[in-house]
Structure formats: C-alpha cells, structure tokens
Design an enzyme around this catalytic site. Structure first.
Site, mmCIF file in Angstrom:
data_model
loop_
_atom_site.group_PDB
_atom_site.id
_atom_site.type_symbol
_atom_site.label_atom_id
_atom_site.label_comp_id
_atom_site.label_asym_id
_atom_site.label_seq_id
_atom_site.Cartn_x
_atom_site.Cartn_y
_atom_site.Cartn_z
ATOM 1 N N ARG A 56 1.267 -13.766 63.961
ATOM 2 C CA ARG A 56 0.635 -13.173 62.781
ATOM 3 C C ARG A 56 -0.842 -12.894 62.955
ATOM 4 O O ARG A 56 -1.319 -11.802 62.646
ATOM 5 C CB ARG A 56 0.763 -14.125 61.568
ATOM 6 N N ARG A 106 -8.929 -17.338 69.867
ATOM 7 C CA ARG A 106 -8.123 -18.535 69.576
ATOM 8 C C ARG A 106 -8.088 -19.381 70.841
ATOM 9 O O ARG A 106 -7.793 -18.869 71.918
ATOM 10 C CB ARG A 106 -6.710 -18.158 69.157
HETATM 11 C C1 NCD Z 1 -1.261 -21.453 61.977
HETATM 12 C C2 NCD Z 1 -2.151 -21.774 63.145
HETATM 13 O O1 NCD Z 1 -2.021 -21.189 64.224
HETATM 14 O O2 NCD Z 1 -3.013 -22.624 62.946
HETATM 15 N N1 NCD Z 1 -0.612 -20.242 62.052
HETATM 16 C C3 NCD Z 1 -1.265 -19.102 61.662
HETATM 17 O O3 NCD Z 1 -2.293 -18.733 62.184
HETATM 18 N N2 NCD Z 1 -0.729 -18.418 60.644
HETATM 19 C C4 NCD Z 1 -0.396 -22.564 61.554
HETATM 20 C C5 NCD Z 1 0.562 -23.200 62.539
HETATM 21 O O4 NCD Z 1 0.590 -22.868 63.714
HETATM 22 O O5 NCD Z 1 1.315 -24.056 62.081
#
Ligand code: NCD
Length: 307
Positions: A56, A106
């Site tokens: 996402r 990330r």
């Molecule tokens: C989350 C994340 O990566 O922190 N997902 C996201 O970005 N929508 C939550 C998760 O991984 O549980």
C-alpha cells in the site's frame, strides 16, 4: 509544518494536519470528478527507497506522484540494489537525491529517515522506520477518522501490537493535537514503548491502558486494529504466545456501538474476521484508498515548502 521533510508525526501541529487534510479532500474530490487537480507536478520525479516489504505505502505513493503528473524512480528490492554490496544508507540516499526531487524511505532501523534527512536536501518522507514511526500513514488515518467519526470529541481504542506497531506510535502522537480519549489495548508484553507513553503524558493526552478489549469496546467511536508485527519479535515463541489474542469477529462487535468505525492500516493476518468486511463498521479498505489523495496533498505541500 516548517520543514520540507516528514520524518515523525510530532512535527505536525493541529493546523498543519487540518490544512493537509483539507488539501487532500480537494484532491479526492478532483479525482472523483475527473476534473482539474488543485496542483500538478509534471516535472517532478519521486524516488522510492523501500528496504522492507510494502504494498500500500509504496503503490499509493507511486499512484499519487503519477496522478500529480510526475513519475517515480524505484530503488527496487534490497537484494537487487547496491545495499547488497554493503553500501551505507547515507551514501545511497545522497546518490539517489541526484536522480529525483524527493525520497520516500522505508527502512528496518528506527531513526533511518531522520538520519537520511540530514544527508540530503530534497524532501524525505519516512514511510516507516523499524518499530519507530510512519507519519504519512497517520495522515491517511486521520483523514479517514475525520470522515467517519470526526476528530473532535473522539474516543478511540487502539488494539494489538502497540510495542512494535509504528502506525500506532505516529497516530497516538498526532492525536495529542486533538480532543481525543485514547484507550490502548494489548497484552502486557506489547504495551506502548515507554518513550511513547512519556511523550503522550508530556502532551497531556487522555490515555488509558487495558488488557481486555471488552472493558472499553462499548464506549468507542473508532477501533483501530493492528497486526502483531511478527518480523520484529526477537523470539518466535514470544510471538506465538500473543498471536491471535484479539481477533475481532461479528460476535465481538455485538457489544459495540452501531456506529463504531473499525480501521486497520493493513495488511491484516487474522485480526479481523472477513465477516466484518461487508458490515457498516468496516472502513479499512476505504482507509487504504485514502492513501492516494492524502499522499498527493503531502507531496504537494513538501514540494511547495522546498521551493
Ligand atoms: C503498516 C506498516 O508497514 O507499518 N502497513 C502499512 O504501511 N499500511 C502496518 C503493518 O505492517 O502491520
């Protein structure tokens, strides 16, 4: 928001959030109507640097940048990049800055985005730093809450992995800017980290902690469910002890208000039974869709601030 980076939710004042969400609503309406957008950036390139899996966050940033008329350059998976050869994060982001007008990062290490922001001049967005923060997720969470329950006089329950869940840390921090009563529900071993509890306390937030969801469910406007972050557990046995602890199904929600909104940053594993999906309570797919207009508004703001 003064800076042209977004590394933590604590950077955002109530006025910043409201301005961003209003702007997101403009993008949302324009996308729905197929009309002219409030802004576009055909000359901009956004770099996607994802050192951890993502569906996402990565795709909605890509969609947002492309909807704004721009494009993305993608570092690709860690296995396919020079990270595999031992390149440092500081070197990688300095090089990538030369290819793009902004970076979405990330990374499994807490503080990674903050560090990267010190090395590059282009806007850096923290798309998740280990068990730290995930502030752009918070913006779409707030957008969703504003549309469903409203951000004023809000009673929210946040359940699941509060220790490692970065979406929780950012959301709780941002909610201190609003009139929110926060109930945190988790096993003892997955309580909010001390540092987050300290920050909430310092901000004068109305916070309570529980181990049983039943204690608070009937009062809630919003129930924010999170996945137990298996990949962050140092020990698989510890994960097994808490996995499946708070599964929400139709029976659980018998005790909830009819207008309870159920949210989840997704991906879910088995925290929410599929039978909830078609009920009026379920807002998690809408929440994910809101990622595009909200990230368009965020990119718009950061590009403007950077000029
Ligand atoms: C989350 C994340 O990566 O922190 N997902 C996201 O970005 N929508 C939550 C998760 O991984 O549980």
């Amino acid at each position: 928001m003064r800076q042209d980076h977004l590394v933590a939710a604590g950077q955002l004042s109530r006025a910043d959030v409201e301005r961003l969400l209003d702007r997101a609503a403009e993008f949302d309406a324009a996308l729905d109507a197929g009309g002219d957008l409030p802004a576009s950036y055909p000359e901009k390139l956004l770099a996607l640097c994802f050192y951890e899996p993502s569906t996402r966050t990565k795709m909605s940033f890509e969609a947002a940048m492309k909807r704004l008329g721009g494009d993305v350059v993608d570092m690709g998976g860690v296995d396919a990049s020079s990270v595999k050869k031992g390149e440092s994060l500081a070197d990688t982001v300095r090089v990538i800055e030369g290819y793009a007008d902004g970076l979405v990062l990330r990374h499994p290490r807490e503080g990674a985005a903050k560090m990267a922001a010190e090395f590059v001049d282009a806007p850096v967005i923290n798309a998740g730093d280990g068990a730290g923060h995930h502030p752009s997720q918070t913006l779409l969470d707030l957008y969703t809450i504003r549309e469903s329950a409203g951000l004023d006089d809000l009673t929210i329950g946040i359940v699941g992995d509060l220790k490692y869940g970065r979406t929780v840390h950012s959301l709780a921090t941002a909610l201190t800017e609003f009139d929110a009563r926060m109930h945190f529900v988790s096993p003892e071993s997955l309580r909010l980290p001390r540092s987050v509890r300290f920050d909430l306390h310092e901000a004068g937030a109305q916070v309570r902690e529980h181990t049983e969801l039943e204690e608070v469910l009937p009062e809630l406007d919003v129930l924010y469910v999170t996945r137990i972050q298996r990949e962050r557990f140092p020990d698989e046995d510890e994960y097994q002890k808490v996995a499946g602890e708070y599964r929400i199904d139709a029976e659980t929600l018998d005790a909830a208000r009819d207008d309870l909104t159920v949210m989840h940053p997704l991906p879910r594993v088995d925290e929410i039974a599929p039978e909830i999906d078609d009920t009026e309570h379920a807002d998690y797919f809408e929440q994910a869709h809101n990622g595009v207009p909200v990230r368009m508004a965020l990119l718009d703001l950061l590009f403007q601030n950077h000029e």
